[in-house]
Each structure stands twice: as structure tokens, then as C-alpha cells.
Scaffold this motif. Structure first.
Motif, PDB file in Angstrom:
ATOM      1  N   GLU A 169       0.837  -1.186   0.000  1.00  0.00           N
ATOM      2  CA  GLU A 169       0.000   0.000   0.000  1.00  0.00           C
ATOM      3  C   GLU A 169       0.877   1.242   0.000  1.00  0.00           C
ATOM      4  N   PRO A 170       0.467   2.304  -0.691  1.00  0.00           N
ATOM      5  CA  PRO A 170       1.259   3.538  -0.674  1.00  0.00           C
ATOM      6  C   PRO A 170       1.412   4.084   0.743  1.00  0.00           C
ATOM      7  N   VAL A 171       2.611   4.566   1.060  1.00  0.00           N
ATOM      8  CA  VAL A 171       2.875   5.159   2.365  1.00  0.00           C
ATOM      9  C   VAL A 171       3.552   6.509   2.164  1.00  0.00           C
ATOM     10  N   LEU A 172       3.365   7.392   3.120  1.00  0.00           N
ATOM     11  CA  LEU A 172       4.059   8.672   3.106  1.00  0.00           C
ATOM     12  C   LEU A 172       5.517   8.405   3.456  1.00  0.00           C
ATOM     13  N   SER A 173       6.383   8.517   2.448  1.00  0.00           N
ATOM     14  CA  SER A 173       7.783   8.133   2.603  1.00  0.00           C
ATOM     15  C   SER A 173       8.697   9.322   2.843  1.00  0.00           C
ATOM     16  N   LEU A 174       8.285  10.488   2.419  1.00  0.00           N
ATOM     17  CA  LEU A 174       9.031  11.727   2.660  1.00  0.00           C
ATOM     18  C   LEU A 174       8.018  12.840   2.816  1.00  0.00           C
ATOM     19  N   SER A 175       8.057  13.521   3.956  1.00  0.00           N
ATOM     20  CA  SER A 175       7.027  14.497   4.295  1.00  0.00           C
ATOM     21  C   SER A 175       7.067  15.727   3.394  1.00  0.00           C
ATOM     22  N   ALA A 176       5.996  16.490   3.433  1.00  0.00           N
ATOM     23  CA  ALA A 176       5.857  17.680   2.591  1.00  0.00           C
ATOM     24  C   ALA A 176       6.952  18.689   2.899  1.00  0.00           C
ATOM     25  N   HIS A 177       7.549  19.241   1.844  1.00  0.00           N
ATOM     26  CA  HIS A 177       8.622  20.231   2.008  1.00  0.00           C
ATOM     27  C   HIS A 177       8.851  20.937   0.676  1.00  0.00           C
ATOM     28  N   SER A 178       9.533  22.046   0.724  1.00  0.00           N
ATOM     29  CA  SER A 178      10.114  22.646  -0.469  1.00  0.00           C
ATOM     30  C   SER A 178      11.623  22.558  -0.306  1.00  0.00           C
ATOM     31  N   ASP A 179      12.362  22.628  -1.402  1.00  0.00           N
ATOM     32  CA  ASP A 179      13.809  22.444  -1.342  1.00  0.00           C
ATOM     33  C   ASP A 179      14.509  23.757  -1.030  1.00  0.00           C
ATOM     34  N   TYR A 180      15.585  23.658  -0.245  1.00  0.00           N
ATOM     35  CA  TYR A 180      16.347  24.851   0.133  1.00  0.00           C
ATOM     36  C   TYR A 180      17.157  25.403  -1.032  1.00  0.00           C
ATOM     37  N   SER A 181      17.331  24.637  -2.102  1.00  0.00           N
ATOM     38  CA  SER A 181      18.220  24.987  -3.208  1.00  0.00           C
ATOM     39  C   SER A 181      17.671  26.141  -4.046  1.00  0.00           C
ATOM     40  N   ILE A 182      18.475  26.591  -5.006  1.00  0.00           N
ATOM     41  CA  ILE A 182      17.949  27.484  -6.037  1.00  0.00           C
ATOM     42  C   ILE A 182      16.984  26.678  -6.900  1.00  0.00           C
ATOM     43  N   PHE A 183      17.444  25.529  -7.334  1.00  0.00           N
ATOM     44  CA  PHE A 183      16.582  24.581  -8.040  1.00  0.00           C
ATOM     45  C   PHE A 183      17.151  23.179  -7.861  1.00  0.00           C
ATOM     46  N   THR A 184      16.285  22.214  -8.094  1.00  0.00           N
ATOM     47  CA  THR A 184      16.625  20.810  -7.945  1.00  0.00           C
ATOM     48  C   THR A 184      16.335  20.090  -9.251  1.00  0.00           C
ATOM     49  N   ILE A 185      17.244  19.225  -9.658  1.00  0.00           N
ATOM     50  CA  ILE A 185      17.026  18.370 -10.821  1.00  0.00           C
ATOM     51  C   ILE A 185      16.803  16.960 -10.301  1.00  0.00           C
ATOM     52  N   ARG A 227       8.295  36.181  -7.364  1.00  0.00           N
ATOM     53  CA  ARG A 227       7.709  35.934  -8.684  1.00  0.00           C
ATOM     54  C   ARG A 227       7.592  34.429  -8.934  1.00  0.00           C
ATOM     55  N   TYR A 228       8.638  33.687  -8.564  1.00  0.00           N
ATOM     56  CA  TYR A 228       8.631  32.240  -8.641  1.00  0.00           C
ATOM     57  C   TYR A 228       8.522  31.696  -7.220  1.00  0.00           C
ATOM     58  N   ARG A 229       7.734  30.650  -7.037  1.00  0.00           N
ATOM     59  CA  ARG A 229       7.556  30.072  -5.706  1.00  0.00           C
ATOM     60  C   ARG A 229       8.081  28.645  -5.691  1.00  0.00           C
ATOM     61  N   GLY A 230       8.780  28.293  -4.618  1.00  0.00           N
ATOM     62  CA  GLY A 230       9.232  26.926  -4.461  1.00  0.00           C
ATOM     63  C   GLY A 230       8.047  25.975  -4.391  1.00  0.00           C
ATOM     64  N   VAL A 231       8.163  24.827  -5.033  1.00  0.00           N
ATOM     65  CA  VAL A 231       7.057  23.883  -5.075  1.00  0.00           C
ATOM     66  C   VAL A 231       7.114  22.960  -3.849  1.00  0.00           C
ATOM     67  N   VAL A 232       5.999  22.845  -3.166  1.00  0.00           N
ATOM     68  CA  VAL A 232       5.888  21.929  -2.029  1.00  0.00           C
ATOM     69  C   VAL A 232       5.594  20.536  -2.585  1.00  0.00           C
ATOM     70  N   HIS A 233       6.367  19.561  -2.147  1.00  0.00           N
ATOM     71  CA  HIS A 233       6.225  18.217  -2.684  1.00  0.00           C
ATOM     72  C   HIS A 233       6.504  17.180  -1.605  1.00  0.00           C
ATOM     73  N   ARG A 234       6.176  15.925  -1.892  1.00  0.00           N
ATOM     74  CA  ARG A 234       6.394  14.832  -0.955  1.00  0.00           C
ATOM     75  C   ARG A 234       6.530  13.531  -1.749  1.00  0.00           C
ATOM     76  N   ALA A 235       6.999  12.489  -1.080  1.00  0.00           N
ATOM     77  CA  ALA A 235       7.032  11.157  -1.675  1.00  0.00           C
ATOM     78  C   ALA A 235       5.955  10.312  -1.022  1.00  0.00           C
ATOM     79  N   PHE A 236       5.093   9.744  -1.847  1.00  0.00           N
ATOM     80  CA  PHE A 236       3.999   8.897  -1.374  1.00  0.00           C
ATOM     81  C   PHE A 236       4.024   7.660  -2.265  1.00  0.00           C
ATOM     82  N   TYR A 237       4.656   6.600  -1.764  1.00  0.00           N
ATOM     83  CA  TYR A 237       4.989   5.494  -2.665  1.00  0.00           C
ATOM     84  C   TYR A 237       4.496   4.150  -2.184  1.00  0.00           C
TER      85      TYR A 237
END
Length: 304
Positions: A169-185, A227-237
Motif C-alpha cells: 500500500e502507498p505510504v508517506l515516505s518523505l514528508s511535505a517540504h520545499s527544497d532549500y536549493s535554487i533549483f533541484t534536478i 515571482r517564482y515560488r518553491g514547489v511543495v512536494h512529498r514522496a507517497f509510494y
């Protein structure tokens, strides 16, 4: 619900690339990049290196275990559900990668070929990052060298390889956050990433995992003065196979402060964010004792 993913094609002419990045960053905070020049064998080699590392024995991985967020090579577990065995949700190995010659000997030498495969990917993804950094600042009308002049030699490049085990079953594997970086690849072999929709405040799944995803980070939000906002994301796998994701965080040098661009502050008539550095974030993270404190961190930088 499945998220819409804007696409930026680096084979287009520069004006179109810049315009597509501006639209994606303004409206979504993320985009898929194609024709980026990183061959599939390089990407697959990095993913397999990560999978092989997590297949090592516990004793071998524990050699790199640390709670010190400033350690250049660090293994850890958790980041998701705190009720139960967090190790079952996520494990990670974090690697400092620029200048790569300063850190490569600290990287794990097992499994065989780990350094070689991960180093090849690190070099390719850093070249891509410099191309994107130029386009980001062009899209903000700051000129192509606004970031690269500071990032090229001593800019921070941190690679985090995440391993998520198979689950019924899918589980919350990494909680909601935005990245501290300028950008993430972000490179991943299976779906499991979710982004928070800005309008509906609902979680949307990213179904595509056949390329590279670029996420706007906190420090690009600061530079752009909102003008640009960091995206809040999580891992739910959840799935029959393990999931590997490789996040490449790109930032200014460790102690260099990111601040809102003066030209953008003048246009807005207000500076909306405090200046901060990667070191400031690490100190915040250590004090918060929270591996995914990026969304709280950006709130601490916003001026109300």
C-alpha cells in the motif's frame, strides 16, 4: 489526481526556452526538461548505482550513518511516517559533489562502480544545471550570468540518492517540504512524487518518470522576490518494485547569501524576503532536527 507537467525543450531557440521556463515557474514551480544532453545510459547507471548501494548490508551502510547535516557524505533513514518503522519508508545517501575532486574519495567505494557511475551522472547534471541557471535568470530579466558567475566554481552541488522499498500500500515516505536549493534536478525510476496544487491545495501525483524534473527551490523564490515560488512536494509510494530517486540540489557557495535581486525589489517597491545562505539553512535544519524542514524554512525568510 494526476498533475499537469509543463515541458521545456532545450533544443528550442533560446527565446522560447526562456519563455517556457518563465511560464512554468510562474504557474507551477516545476517542469520536465527534455533534450537535455544526458544520455539514458548515464541516467540508468546512476539509478542502478543507487539501487546497488541500498542493497548493501546494514553494516556496510552504517559506516556512513550520521545525524550531522553538514557532513559531506551521510547515510540516513526516515522522513515519512513517524508511527512505526521509519526505516521501512526511506533511506538515503547524501553526497557533496562540487568541486567533485574534493569529495569523490569520501564517497562510498562499495558497491563496485558506485563512484564511477555516480560521478559520471554528477558531471553531466552539473553542466545541465549551469545551462538552466542562465535561462532562469534570463527569464527574470537579470541577464544570463547573474547566478552562474557565483555558481560555476564554488557553487554547492549536493546529490541525495533516495531509496523507497516496495510496499503493498502507498505510504508517506518523505514528508511535505520545499527544497532549500535554487533549483533541484530530479531523476527517478518509478512514480511516487506528489506536488501540492497552489490553487486547490490538493496533492497531485507526477505520473511521468522517464526524464528529468526540475523543481523551483526556496532560494530561487528569494532571488525572484516571490515571482517564482518553491514547489511543495512529498514522496507517497507503494509498488511491487523499489523506487530510486536522485535529487541534485544546486545553490550558491555555502556561505554566500541569496537575496532578492535589487531590480526586482525596485519593481515591487518591497523586499519580501530576508537574505540567507545554504549554511543558514543547515543550521536551521540542525536546530529543527527535521530532514524535511524546507517549507518551514522559507516561511522564516518571508517578510510580512
Amino acid at each position: 489526481m494526476t498533475a499537469y507537467v509543463p515541458v521545456v525543450d532545450l533544443s528550442d531557440d533560446q527565446d522560447e526556452i526562456v519563455n517556457d521556463i518563465r511560464n512554468a515557474c510562474t504557474n507551477y514551480g516545476y517542469f520536465k526538461v527534455i533534450n537535455h544532453g544526458i544520455r539514458s545510459d548515464v541516467r540508468e547507471g546512476a539509478l542502478s548505482a543507487g539501487e546497488d548501494f541500498f542493497d548493501l548490508s546494514e553494516d556496510e551502510k552504517m559506516e556512513y550513518l550520521s545525524n550531522d547535516v553538514e557532513r559531506p557524505v551521510r547515510y540516513g533513514t526516515g522522513g515519512g511516517n513517524l508511527d512505526g518503522d521509519v526505516r521501512s519508508c526511506r533511506e538515503f545517501i547524501k553526497l557533496y559533489a562540487n568541486p567533485i575532486e574534493d569529495y569523490i574519495e569520501m564517497w562510498p567505494d562499495e558497491p563496485e562502480g558506485f563512484r564511477r557511475r555516480m560521478r559520471k551522472y554528477a558531471k553531466h547534471v552539473r553542466r545541465l544545471a549551469m545551462t538552466l541557471a542562465e535561462a532562469f535568470t534570463e527569464s527574470l530579466d537579470l541577464g544570463s550570468s547573474h547566478l552562474t558567475s557565483q555558481m560555476e566554481d564554488d557553487g554547492m552541488h549536493v546529490i541525495t540518492v533516495n531509496g523507497y522499498p516496495a510496499n503493498d500500500e502507498p505510504v508517506l515516505s518523505l514528508s511535505a517540504h520545499s527544497d532549500y536549493s535554487i533549483f533541484t534536478i530530479l531523476l527517478m525510476n518509478n512514480p511516487g512524487l506528489e506536488v501540492l496544487d497552489r490553487d486547490d491545495d490538493e496533492w497531485m501525483s507526477i505520473s511521468e518518470c522517464d526524464g528529468l524534473l526540475v523543481l523551483v527551490g526556496d532560494h530561487l523564490e528569494v532571488l525572484s522576490n516571490g515571482r517564482y515560488r518553491g514547489v511543495v512536494h512529498r514522496a507517497f509510494y507503494g509498488g511491487d518494485e523499489s523506487r530510486i530517486s536522485i535529487a541534485s540540489f544546486h545553490s550558491l557557495p555555502l556561505y554566500t547569501k541569496m537575496k532578492p535581486a535589487p531590480a526586482l525589489v525596485a519593481e515591487d517597491n518591497k523586499k519580501k524576503y530576508r537574505s540567507s545562505s545554504v549554511q543558514d539553512f543547515l543550521e536551521f535544519l540542525a536546530s529543527a532536527n527535521n530532514i524535511s524542514g524546507g517549507d518551514t524554512y522559507i516561511e522564516s525568510l518571508r517578510k510580512y
